[in-house]
Motif scaffolding. Sequence first.
Motif, PDB file in Angstrom:
ATOM      1  N   ARG A   1     -12.987 -80.291   1.130  1.00  0.00           N
ATOM      2  CA  ARG A   1     -11.532 -80.147   1.262  1.00  0.00           C
ATOM      3  C   ARG A   1     -11.075 -79.015   0.348  1.00  0.00           C
ATOM      4  NH1 ARG A   1     -11.474 -85.914   0.837  1.00  0.00           N
ATOM      5  NH2 ARG A   1     -11.336 -86.787   2.918  1.00  0.00           N
ATOM      6  N   GLY A   2     -10.072 -78.317   0.765  1.00  0.00           N
ATOM      7  CA  GLY A   2      -9.565 -77.208  -0.022  1.00  0.00           C
ATOM      8  C   GLY A   2     -10.007 -75.860   0.511  1.00  0.00           C
ATOM      9  N   VAL A   3     -10.912 -75.862   1.486  1.00  0.00           N
ATOM     10  CA  VAL A   3     -11.314 -74.606   2.126  1.00  0.00           C
ATOM     11  C   VAL A   3     -10.107 -74.095   2.916  1.00  0.00           C
ATOM     12  CG1 VAL A   3     -12.830 -73.570   3.863  1.00  0.00           C
ATOM     13  CG2 VAL A   3     -13.746 -75.224   2.226  1.00  0.00           C
ATOM     14  N   GLU A   4      -9.776 -72.834   2.725  1.00  0.00           N
ATOM     15  CA  GLU A   4      -8.605 -72.225   3.360  1.00  0.00           C
ATOM     16  C   GLU A   4      -8.934 -71.682   4.749  1.00  0.00           C
ATOM     17  OE1 GLU A   4      -5.486 -71.681   1.795  1.00  0.00           O
ATOM     18  OE2 GLU A   4      -6.137 -72.864   0.061  1.00  0.00           O
ATOM     19  N   SER A   5      -7.928 -71.621   5.586  1.00  0.00           N
ATOM     20  CA  SER A   5      -8.057 -70.951   6.880  1.00  0.00           C
ATOM     21  C   SER A   5      -8.154 -69.447   6.654  1.00  0.00           C
ATOM     22  CB  SER A   5      -6.842 -71.248   7.759  1.00  0.00           C
ATOM     23  OG  SER A   5      -6.783 -72.612   8.091  1.00  0.00           O
ATOM     24  N   VAL A   6      -8.774 -68.768   7.602  1.00  0.00           N
ATOM     25  CA  VAL A   6      -8.853 -67.300   7.599  1.00  0.00           C
ATOM     26  C   VAL A   6      -8.526 -66.839   9.012  1.00  0.00           C
ATOM     27  CG1 VAL A   6     -10.573 -67.181   5.735  1.00  0.00           C
ATOM     28  CG2 VAL A   6     -11.342 -67.261   8.114  1.00  0.00           C
TER      29      VAL A   6
ATOM     30  N   ARG B   1     -20.766 -78.206  -1.589  1.00  0.00           N
ATOM     31  CA  ARG B   1     -20.262 -78.508  -0.237  1.00  0.00           C
ATOM     32  C   ARG B   1     -19.136 -77.564   0.176  1.00  0.00           C
ATOM     33  NH1 ARG B   1     -22.033 -83.960   1.185  1.00  0.00           N
ATOM     34  NH2 ARG B   1     -23.189 -84.737  -0.603  1.00  0.00           N
ATOM     35  N   ARG B   2     -18.249 -77.301  -0.756  1.00  0.00           N
ATOM     36  CA  ARG B   2     -17.138 -76.401  -0.435  1.00  0.00           C
ATOM     37  C   ARG B   2     -17.655 -74.992  -0.135  1.00  0.00           C
ATOM     38  NH1 ARG B   2     -11.449 -75.608  -3.638  1.00  0.00           N
ATOM     39  NH2 ARG B   2     -10.772 -73.800  -2.451  1.00  0.00           N
ATOM     40  N   GLY B   3     -18.553 -74.485  -0.967  1.00  0.00           N
ATOM     41  CA  GLY B   3     -19.119 -73.159  -0.735  1.00  0.00           C
ATOM     42  C   GLY B   3     -19.848 -73.076   0.597  1.00  0.00           C
ATOM     43  N   ALA B   4     -20.569 -74.148   0.956  1.00  0.00           N
ATOM     44  CA  ALA B   4     -21.283 -74.174   2.239  1.00  0.00           C
ATOM     45  C   ALA B   4     -20.294 -74.129   3.402  1.00  0.00           C
ATOM     46  CB  ALA B   4     -22.164 -75.409   2.325  1.00  0.00           C
ATOM     47  N   ALA B   5     -19.183 -74.872   3.284  1.00  0.00           N
ATOM     48  CA  ALA B   5     -18.167 -74.863   4.345  1.00  0.00           C
ATOM     49  C   ALA B   5     -17.492 -73.494   4.420  1.00  0.00           C
ATOM     50  CB  ALA B   5     -17.138 -75.964   4.095  1.00  0.00           C
ATOM     51  N   GLU B   6     -17.283 -72.844   3.272  1.00  0.00           N
ATOM     52  CA  GLU B   6     -16.695 -71.501   3.280  1.00  0.00           C
ATOM     53  C   GLU B   6     -17.630 -70.490   3.947  1.00  0.00           C
ATOM     54  OE1 GLU B   6     -15.889 -71.135  -0.900  1.00  0.00           O
ATOM     55  OE2 GLU B   6     -13.795 -71.776  -0.626  1.00  0.00           O
ATOM     56  N   ARG B   7     -18.923 -70.614   3.684  1.00  0.00           N
ATOM     57  CA  ARG B   7     -19.887 -69.706   4.333  1.00  0.00           C
ATOM     58  C   ARG B   7     -19.893 -69.923   5.847  1.00  0.00           C
ATOM     59  NH1 ARG B   7     -22.423 -71.088  -0.345  1.00  0.00           N
ATOM     60  NH2 ARG B   7     -23.748 -72.670   0.610  1.00  0.00           N
ATOM     61  N   LEU B   8     -19.826 -71.179   6.292  1.00  0.00           N
ATOM     62  CA  LEU B   8     -19.760 -71.458   7.731  1.00  0.00           C
ATOM     63  C   LEU B   8     -18.475 -70.894   8.312  1.00  0.00           C
ATOM     64  CD1 LEU B   8     -20.733 -72.741  10.355  1.00  0.00           C
ATOM     65  CD2 LEU B   8     -19.781 -74.922   9.546  1.00  0.00           C
ATOM     66  N   ARG B   9     -17.355 -71.104   7.637  1.00  0.00           N
ATOM     67  CA  ARG B   9     -16.071 -70.561   8.098  1.00  0.00           C
ATOM     68  C   ARG B   9     -16.145 -69.045   8.256  1.00  0.00           C
ATOM     69  NH1 ARG B   9     -12.076 -70.031   3.505  1.00  0.00           N
ATOM     70  NH2 ARG B   9     -13.649 -68.427   3.116  1.00  0.00           N
ATOM     71  N   ASP B  10     -16.704 -68.383   7.252  1.00  0.00           N
ATOM     72  CA  ASP B  10     -16.801 -66.922   7.299  1.00  0.00           C
ATOM     73  C   ASP B  10     -17.722 -66.454   8.422  1.00  0.00           C
ATOM     74  OD1 ASP B  10     -15.071 -66.986   5.161  1.00  0.00           O
ATOM     75  OD2 ASP B  10     -16.601 -66.479   3.664  1.00  0.00           O
ATOM     76  N   HIS B  11     -18.797 -67.194   8.647  1.00  0.00           N
ATOM     77  CA  HIS B  11     -19.704 -66.876   9.757  1.00  0.00           C
ATOM     78  C   HIS B  11     -18.972 -67.018  11.093  1.00  0.00           C
ATOM     79  CE1 HIS B  11     -23.417 -66.670  12.073  1.00  0.00           C
ATOM     80  NE2 HIS B  11     -23.032 -67.759  12.701  1.00  0.00           N
ATOM     81  N   LEU B  12     -18.208 -68.104  11.240  1.00  0.00           N
ATOM     82  CA  LEU B  12     -17.446 -68.307  12.471  1.00  0.00           C
ATOM     83  C   LEU B  12     -16.411 -67.206  12.666  1.00  0.00           C
ATOM     84  CD1 LEU B  12     -16.836 -72.158  12.236  1.00  0.00           C
ATOM     85  CD2 LEU B  12     -18.305 -70.982  13.892  1.00  0.00           C
ATOM     86  N   ALA B  13     -15.744 -66.799  11.588  1.00  0.00           N
ATOM     87  CA  ALA B  13     -14.730 -65.742  11.683  1.00  0.00           C
ATOM     88  C   ALA B  13     -15.364 -64.427  12.118  1.00  0.00           C
ATOM     89  CB  ALA B  13     -14.015 -65.582  10.347  1.00  0.00           C
ATOM     90  N   ALA B  14     -16.567 -64.165  11.629  1.00  0.00           N
ATOM     91  CA  ALA B  14     -17.247 -62.905  11.958  1.00  0.00           C
ATOM     92  C   ALA B  14     -17.883 -62.927  13.343  1.00  0.00           C
ATOM     93  CB  ALA B  14     -18.320 -62.598  10.910  1.00  0.00           C
ATOM     94  N   GLU B  15     -18.472 -64.055  13.720  1.00  0.00           N
ATOM     95  CA  GLU B  15     -19.253 -64.133  14.954  1.00  0.00           C
ATOM     96  C   GLU B  15     -18.523 -64.758  16.127  1.00  0.00           C
ATOM     97  OE1 GLU B  15     -22.297 -62.792  15.229  1.00  0.00           O
ATOM     98  OE2 GLU B  15     -22.158 -62.157  13.134  1.00  0.00           O
ATOM     99  N   GLY B  16     -17.507 -65.570  15.862  1.00  0.00           N
ATOM    100  CA  GLY B  16     -16.837 -66.286  16.937  1.00  0.00           C
ATOM    101  C   GLY B  16     -17.779 -67.284  17.586  1.00  0.00           C
ATOM    102  N   LEU B  17     -17.656 -67.444  18.886  1.00  0.00           N
ATOM    103  CA  LEU B  17     -18.522 -68.350  19.635  1.00  0.00           C
ATOM    104  C   LEU B  17     -19.354 -67.506  20.589  1.00  0.00           C
ATOM    105  CD1 LEU B  17     -19.146 -71.380  20.000  1.00  0.00           C
ATOM    106  CD2 LEU B  17     -17.535 -71.354  21.905  1.00  0.00           C
ATOM    107  N   PRO B  18     -20.579 -67.149  20.186  1.00  0.00           N
ATOM    108  CA  PRO B  18     -21.413 -66.265  20.999  1.00  0.00           C
ATOM    109  C   PRO B  18     -21.584 -66.773  22.432  1.00  0.00           C
ATOM    110  CG  PRO B  18     -22.418 -66.617  18.855  1.00  0.00           C
ATOM    111  CD  PRO B  18     -21.254 -67.575  18.968  1.00  0.00           C
ATOM    112  N   GLY B  19     -21.475 -65.864  23.379  1.00  0.00           N
ATOM    113  CA  GLY B  19     -21.718 -66.195  24.779  1.00  0.00           C
ATOM    114  C   GLY B  19     -20.568 -66.862  25.490  1.00  0.00           C
ATOM    115  N   CYS B  20     -19.427 -66.977  24.833  1.00  0.00           N
ATOM    116  CA  CYS B  20     -18.299 -67.662  25.459  1.00  0.00           C
ATOM    117  C   CYS B  20     -17.266 -66.643  25.912  1.00  0.00           C
ATOM    118  CB  CYS B  20     -17.673 -68.644  24.486  1.00  0.00           C
ATOM    119  SG  CYS B  20     -16.399 -69.652  25.256  1.00  0.00           S
TER     120      CYS B  20
END
Length: 148
Positions: free
Chosen positions: A77-82, A43-62
């Motif tokens: 829990r324990g996933v860090e901010s980037v 679960r933590r790794g999955a949340a980290e991958r989503l976080r990294d995707h969001l950091a790279a892509e932002g919110l497309p079309g906005c």
Amino acid sequence: MNGSRDGEGTGGADAPVRDVPLLVVVDAANVVGSVPDGWWRDRRGAAERLRDHLAAEGLPGCPGPVELVLVVEGGARGVESVPGVRVEAAPGSGDDRVVELVERARAAGRPCLAVTADRALRRRVTALGAEVAGPRTVRGSRRRDADG
């Protein structure tokens, strides 16, 4: 601002550009759980991958400034901010934390978008004046993860 975007994009040429950043609150458990790619094994790794995707892509079309907040709970829990994504660890219910963040922002007159497919959570945040969008809004091409 009140309504649903249902993952069909987040704006376009006619969307207003804002001076105040749109607060985008992402329900990590719901978005990660929207694709059966084995997320439950890490679960933590999955949340980290989503976080990294969001950091790279932002919110497309906005258009305009956006502040991305990823709400995690339980085993994530324990996933860090980037840079570009603030991570909020819910001490209890992730849904309650999403509502708290939206409530605080809306009280200050700030526009909000909650990203979740959870119907009860969608009702709670739209009652506060937030818009809602489905997981596709932020997962985009990550659907390929289901294959590998």
